[in-house]
Design an enzyme around this catalytic site. Structure first.
Site, PDB file in Angstrom:
ATOM      1  N   CYS A  42       6.511  -4.863   0.140  1.00 23.30           N
ATOM      2  CA  CYS A  42       5.357  -4.760   1.068  1.00 23.30           C
ATOM      3  C   CYS A  42       4.195  -5.425   0.655  1.00 23.30           C
ATOM      4  CB  CYS A  42       5.027  -3.197   0.974  1.00 23.30           C
ATOM      5  SG  CYS A  42       3.669  -2.564   1.989  1.00 23.30           S
ATOM      6  N   ASP A  44       1.469  -4.320   0.219  1.00 25.15           N
ATOM      7  CA  ASP A  44       0.445  -3.122  -0.527  1.00 25.15           C
ATOM      8  C   ASP A  44       0.125  -3.731  -1.826  1.00 25.15           C
ATOM      9  OD1 ASP A  44      -0.266  -0.924  -1.949  1.00 25.15           O
ATOM     10  OD2 ASP A  44       0.351   0.157  -0.233  1.00 25.15           O
ATOM     11  N   ARG A  46      -0.525  -2.197  -4.472  1.00 25.84           N
ATOM     12  CA  ARG A  46      -0.377  -1.520  -5.647  1.00 25.84           C
ATOM     13  C   ARG A  46       1.157  -1.739  -5.891  1.00 25.84           C
ATOM     14  NH1 ARG A  46      -1.521   3.958  -2.498  1.00 25.84           N
ATOM     15  NH2 ARG A  46      -0.271   2.576  -1.025  1.00 25.84           N
ATOM     16  N   HIS A  98       8.098   1.189  -0.790  1.00 26.65           N
ATOM     17  CA  HIS A  98       7.365   2.083  -1.830  1.00 26.65           C
ATOM     18  C   HIS A  98       6.820   3.404  -0.932  1.00 26.65           C
ATOM     19  CE1 HIS A  98       3.200   1.392  -0.235  1.00 26.65           C
ATOM     20  NE2 HIS A  98       3.926   0.399   0.293  1.00 26.65           N
ATOM     21  N   CYS A 101       3.895   4.565   1.685  1.00 28.02           N
ATOM     22  CA  CYS A 101       3.576   3.319   2.451  1.00 28.02           C
ATOM     23  C   CYS A 101       2.853   3.477   3.614  1.00 28.02           C
ATOM     24  CB  CYS A 101       4.913   2.504   2.699  1.00 28.02           C
ATOM     25  SG  CYS A 101       4.699   0.918   3.704  1.00 28.02           S
TER      26      CYS A 101
HETATM   27 ZN   LIG Z   1       3.659  -0.424   2.211  1.00 31.07          ZN
END
Ligand SMILES: [Zn+2]
Length: 219
Positions: A42, A44, A46, A98, A101
Site C-alpha cells: 500500500c 500508506d 506508515r 496492512h 488500511c
Molecule cells: Zn493502506
C-alpha cells in the site's frame, strides 16, 4: 515534522554515513541491482518496505498503490511485475496489506473519497465475493478480515497474470506470498498464502480464506 530543506540535509548525512561505514556502497549499486524480492504494498506512509524488512537499497523491488491492488488491466503494476520477473529474476513476490488500511475501510463502509472510489471498487468486489463470511463477523474484526481477504485475492491476481503464467510455464522459480502488516505493533503476519506454482493456487486459496474465518469466528 521535518521541512523540505531538512530532507536534503538528512540525505547528505545518510549518504555520507553509508559511504563512511561501507566504502564503495554506492558505486557498487551503480553497476547492478539484483534484488531477490518484489514488494507490492500500500502507498500508506506508515508501511515502508525497506525499513519493515531490514532490506537495503538494491535488495527489494517495490510497487505501491492505494490498498495494494493488482488489477489485470493495470499496465503500471503488470509492467513492474514483468520487469521484476523477466529482467531482475526475483524469486519472491510479496503482496503486503496492512491493518487499518484507509482504502479497505472506505470499501467496507462505502465511504466516498473521490476519484479513488473507482479504484477502491476492486476491494468492494472482494467484499462482495466474501460477504457471507464478512457479515458473520463482529464489527471489531471485519475490517481486519477484509484486509487479509484483499491480500489473498491480489495474490491470486498476480498468479493469474500473463507474466506469472509464462514464467511458471518456462520453469522459472518464483513464489508469490500474502502478508499483512500491523501498523499498531510493527509486525508482519504471514497469511499462509504462499504460491510456488499454478497447480497450488486453488487449494492454498481455499485454506487461506478458511483461516481468515477460523481465527475470527469466535470473536
Ligand atoms: Zn493502506
Amino acid at each position: 515534522m521535518p521541512n523540505l530543506k531538512d530532507l536534503f540535509t538528512h540525505n547528505r548525512a545518510w549518504a555520507a554515513q553509508m559511504e563512511r561505514e561501507r566504502p564503495g556502497f554506492f558505486t557498487g549499486l551503480v553497476k547492478q541491482q539484483t534484488p531477490k524480492y518484489m514488494w507490492i504494498g500500500c502507498s500508506d506512509s506508515r508501511v515502508p518496505a525497506n525499513q519493515i524488512t531490514g532490506l537495503e537499497p538494491g535488495e527489494v523491488f517495490v510497487h505501491r498503490n492505494v490498498a495494494n491492488i493488482v488489477v489485470h488491466s493495470d499496465l503500471n503494476a503488470l509492467s513492474a511485475i514483468q520487469f521484476a520477473v523477466d529482467m531482475l529474476k526475483v524469486e519472491h513476490i510479496m503482496v503486503v496489506g496492512h491493518y487499518g488500511c484507509g482504502g479497505v475501510l472506505a470499501a467496507l463502509n462505502g465511504t466516498r473519497v473521490g476519484l479513488a472510489d473507482n479504484w477502491i471498487r476492486h476491494i468492494q468486489d472482494v467484499r462482495h465475493r466474501h460477504r457471507q463470511l464478512l457479515d458473520s463477523l463482529s464489527d471489531a474484526v471485519r475490517a481486519d478480515a477484509l484486509c487479509e481477504l484483499n491480500v489473498i485475492e491480489q495474490v491470486v491476481n498476480v498468479c493469474m497474470s500473463t507474466v506469472m503464467v509464462d514464467a511458471w510455464a518456462k520453469g522459472q522459480k518464483v513464489s508469490i506470498h500474502g502478508w499483512a502488516f500491523g501498523v499498531h505493533d510493527g509486525l508482519l503476519q504471514d497469511l499462509g498464502m504462499t504460491i510456488p506454482g499454478p497447480e497450488d493456487i486453488d487449494h492454498l486459496y481455499r485454506d487461506a480464506v478458511e483461516r481468515v474465518w477460523d481465527k475470527r469466528s469466535k470473536t
